[in-house]
Design a protein around this motif. Structure first.
Motif, PDB file in Angstrom:
ATOM      1  N   ARG A 178       1.552  -2.322 -12.426  1.00 45.39           N
ATOM      2  CA  ARG A 178       2.450  -3.496 -12.596  1.00 45.39           C
ATOM      3  C   ARG A 178       3.157  -3.422 -11.081  1.00 45.39           C
ATOM      4  O   ARG A 178       2.697  -2.463 -10.215  1.00 45.39           O
ATOM      5  N   PRO A 179       3.856  -4.380 -11.658  1.00 45.27           N
ATOM      6  CA  PRO A 179       4.518  -5.353 -10.208  1.00 45.27           C
ATOM      7  C   PRO A 179       5.238  -4.015 -10.189  1.00 45.27           C
ATOM      8  O   PRO A 179       5.702  -3.064 -10.103  1.00 45.27           O
ATOM      9  N   ILE A 180       5.298  -4.444  -8.161  1.00 47.91           N
ATOM     10  CA  ILE A 180       6.467  -3.538  -7.468  1.00 47.91           C
ATOM     11  C   ILE A 180       7.209  -3.824  -6.662  1.00 47.91           C
ATOM     12  O   ILE A 180       7.278  -5.366  -5.325  1.00 47.91           O
ATOM     13  N   VAL A 181       8.637  -3.987  -6.485  1.00 50.79           N
ATOM     14  CA  VAL A 181       9.550  -4.610  -6.386  1.00 50.79           C
ATOM     15  C   VAL A 181       9.812  -3.845  -4.370  1.00 50.79           C
ATOM     16  O   VAL A 181      10.090  -2.652  -4.587  1.00 50.79           O
ATOM     17  N   ILE A 240      -1.972   1.412  -3.851  1.00 54.25           N
ATOM     18  CA  ILE A 240      -3.006   0.282  -3.438  1.00 54.25           C
ATOM     19  C   ILE A 240      -1.496  -0.932  -4.019  1.00 54.25           C
ATOM     20  O   ILE A 240      -1.702  -0.308  -5.377  1.00 54.25           O
ATOM     21  N   CYS A 241      -0.840  -1.680  -4.083  1.00 58.40           N
ATOM     22  CA  CYS A 241      -0.019  -2.649  -4.812  1.00 58.40           C
ATOM     23  C   CYS A 241      -0.706  -3.856  -5.513  1.00 58.40           C
ATOM     24  O   CYS A 241      -0.468  -4.001  -6.160  1.00 58.40           O
ATOM     25  N   HIS A 255       8.660  -3.859   2.725  1.00 54.83           N
ATOM     26  CA  HIS A 255       9.047  -3.407   2.735  1.00 54.83           C
ATOM     27  C   HIS A 255       9.004  -2.986   1.444  1.00 54.83           C
ATOM     28  O   HIS A 255      10.192  -3.284   0.641  1.00 54.83           O
ATOM     29  N   PHE A 256       8.308  -1.921   0.963  1.00 56.69           N
ATOM     30  CA  PHE A 256       8.761  -1.015  -0.115  1.00 56.69           C
ATOM     31  C   PHE A 256       9.300   0.053  -0.057  1.00 56.69           C
ATOM     32  O   PHE A 256       9.550   0.811   0.748  1.00 56.69           O
ATOM     33  N   LYS A 257      10.312  -0.262  -1.145  1.00 58.50           N
ATOM     34  CA  LYS A 257      12.099   1.530  -0.994  1.00 58.50           C
ATOM     35  C   LYS A 257      11.366   2.041  -1.944  1.00 58.50           C
ATOM     36  O   LYS A 257      10.841   1.901  -3.122  1.00 58.50           O
ATOM     37  N   GLY A 258      12.305   3.541  -1.948  1.00 58.11           N
ATOM     38  CA  GLY A 258      12.427   3.816  -3.344  1.00 58.11           C
ATOM     39  C   GLY A 258      11.929   5.071  -2.974  1.00 58.11           C
ATOM     40  O   GLY A 258      10.976   6.344  -3.817  1.00 58.11           O
ATOM     41  N   LEU A 259      11.760   5.439  -1.160  1.00 58.11           N
ATOM     42  CA  LEU A 259      10.987   6.523  -0.633  1.00 58.11           C
ATOM     43  C   LEU A 259      12.728   8.035  -0.066  1.00 58.11           C
ATOM     44  O   LEU A 259      11.663   7.427   1.008  1.00 58.11           O
TER      45      LEU A 259
END
Length: 526
Positions: A277-280, A317-318, A383-387
């Motif tokens: 799915r898409p990732i924000v 992989i996004c 920048h992927f967040k949520g970690l």
């Protein structure tokens, strides 16, 4: 359709979560068995051959019989590419599991029919709910005595706060267990207790087929029809869209140890589970079908191969296609890196991959470049967040027992902290190093791994602390005053951020009251 879209549509990346002992690792193995990825299950426990489960490969896991590191396994099944992340069920490793949930598109929760929903499962479900992750529930161990299936369904709804819809239904449980009726496909599977063989299926037209009576007996057949009528009356029709929104959880029944009900789960799963799915990201939403590659590191594992002191960064992989030896940008450092030996996993068997697609997990040999949460892209700054890192609940000073080995100790501690199993703080008052964890077991694991993987001996010294809180303030004077007043309780984390070590809930409460300009955070993401 382009090749990229094709590849994305056939990917299924999911995590299996449960309480310890609910049978999660066994279920993982049986899924691999159907995917032809392994040919004999590791659950064979005879005195002559000792096989341990395929996905538990760290020494301490083999000794303890628990999964402490998340393992990644990929296999092909019926034209789908399936990536399973098997997570540690033990609650001392919850943080690893929370982070794993950021890298998957859906989740299978395993529940023990006798024990029902346990504390740990509830917390993990909260994370799924926060992210609207679709969930499928597998009720396991039906060949053992357990609770009434209707009671289990009620408990799932109450405890996990999600609507459920059974897609298969057991005929008795425990010693009288005869099989499962597959509501989703309108078929009947009979149970024969055998760990290596797959069950026989009775061909039937519909639920009123007399062949059911022949197969399970008139009484059980009548009860099955009655149960199904009740199910159709109580639960709404299964709606795939509602499942994908994370609002309803399909439920399957079976016995993973006896390879029963697993194929039904897998067949339905590949059809209904979401593809990547898409990732924000902080900048924008990233869609998997975009041409440009992007991905993030959600886990780092030191010493997958004890002969080579190497770490591996697990990258989810996004978007776009990942290619070996292509130049990619490491956003945090700004460097351009090329990866000559990216790997795909099948438990600890690794194979080098030339390309990978959204949803895949690639292992990249790491010589200290990566941190959890790092983003890699083909060019764009994302920048992927949520970690998050959570505030630890247990603390000990770490001391070196062997002064000759201080370098080894330092290196070992650095690498293990990179994995995110625990957090390292330096007390600013006395310069001593403190390790904070979510659970007691992690101290044992750290000590064991330092000795066995780095040849370093450490000892722990107790310190009684309540919480470590990250602090920040838009008022520099107030911050300075606070740090002066509390200088004995101030520490720095590895990023050099200020951390306040509160030794009791009361002290923390007072600090919050006395210093209204200061914000106290319980996770490192703020």
């Amino acid at each position: 359709m382009s090749q990229l879209t094709d590849e994305i549509n056939r990917r299924r990346t999911f995590a299996i979560i449960s309480h310890p002992d609910a049978g999660k690792t066994t279920l993982t193995e049986k899924l691999l068995l159907f995917g032809g990825a392994i040919h004999i299950a590791g659950a064979v426990k005879s005195n002559k051959i000792k096989k341990t489960a395929t996905s538990d490969w760290m020494e301490i896991e083999k000794q303890r019989g628990i999964s402490v590191a998340t393992s990644v396994m990929g296999f092909e099944y019926n034209g789908y590419k399936i990536n399973i992340l098997d997570t540690p069920g033990h609650q001392d490793f919850a943080e690893d599991t929370f982070r794993t949930l950021t890298a998957v598109d859906s989740v299978i929760i395993v529940v023990d029919v006798a024990k029902g929903v346990e504390q740990q499962t509830r917390r993990l479900m909260e994370v799924c709910r926060m992210r609207n992750t679709p969930v499928i529930i597998f009720v396991n161990k039906l060949d053992r005595e357990g609770r009434d299936p209707f009671d289990i369904l009620d408990e799932l709804e109450q405890e996990l706060k999600i609507n459920v819809r059974p897609l298969s239904w057991p005929i008795n449980i425990g010693a009288k267990f005869k099989g499962v009726y597959n509501i989703h496909e309108n078929s009947l599977d009979l149970f024969t207790p055998d760990k290596q063989k797959v069950t026989e299926r009775v061909e039937i037209e519909n639920i009123n087929d007399p062949r059911i009576d022949e197969a399970v007996g008139i009484t059980d057949a009548a009860k099955l029809r009655e149960d199904l009528e009740l199910i159709e009356g109580v639960y709404p029709e299964f709606d795939e869209k509602v499942y994908l929104e994370g609002k309803v959880a399909p439920v399957f029944f079976g016995s993973a140890l006896n390879t029963f009900g697993v194929k039904e789960l897998l067949d339905c799963f590949v059809k209904i589970a979401p593809s990547p799915r898409p990732i924000v990201a902080e900048e924008r939403e990233v869609r998997p079908e975009e041409e440009h590659f992007s991905g993030f590191v959600f886990k780092i594992h030191a010493n997958m191969d004890p002969n080579h002191r190497s770490c591996i960064a697990f990258v989810k992989i996004c978007s776009g296609k990942f290619e070996r030896n292509a130049p990619y940008r490491h956003i945090r450092s700004g460097k351009t890196l090329k990866f000559a030996a990216p790997t795909a996993f099948m438990a600890q068997k690794k194979s080098i991959v030339d390309e990978a697609y959204p949803g895949d997990i690639v292992g990249i040999p790491d010589t200290g470049n990566f941190k959890i949460g790092d983003t890699i892209t083909s060019s764009e700054t994302l920048h992927f967040k949520g970690l998050p890192s959570f505030s630890p609940e247990m603390f000990k000073y770490i001391e070196n027992s062997d002064p000759m080995k201080s370098k080894q100790l330092e290196k070992g501690v650095q690498q293990l902290m990179d994995e995110g199993v625990a957090q390292l703080f330096t007390n600013q008052f006395n310069g001593r190093k403190l390790i904070g964890t979510v659970g007691q077991l992690q101290f044992e694991v750290i000590q064991y791994r330092l000795l066995h993987e780095y040849g370093a001996q450490c000892r722990w010294e107790p310190i009684s602390l309540y919480k470590a809180c990250w602090i920040e303030s838009s008022n520099p004077v107030a911050l300075e005053n606070f740090k002066k007043r509390k200088h004995q309780f101030m520490a720095l984390d590895r990023e050099g951020r200020d951390v306040f070590l509160a030794d009791s809930a009361y002290v923390l409460q007072m600090a919050q009251n006395d210093f209204p300009d200061i914000k106290f955070h319980q996770t490192s993401e703020f």
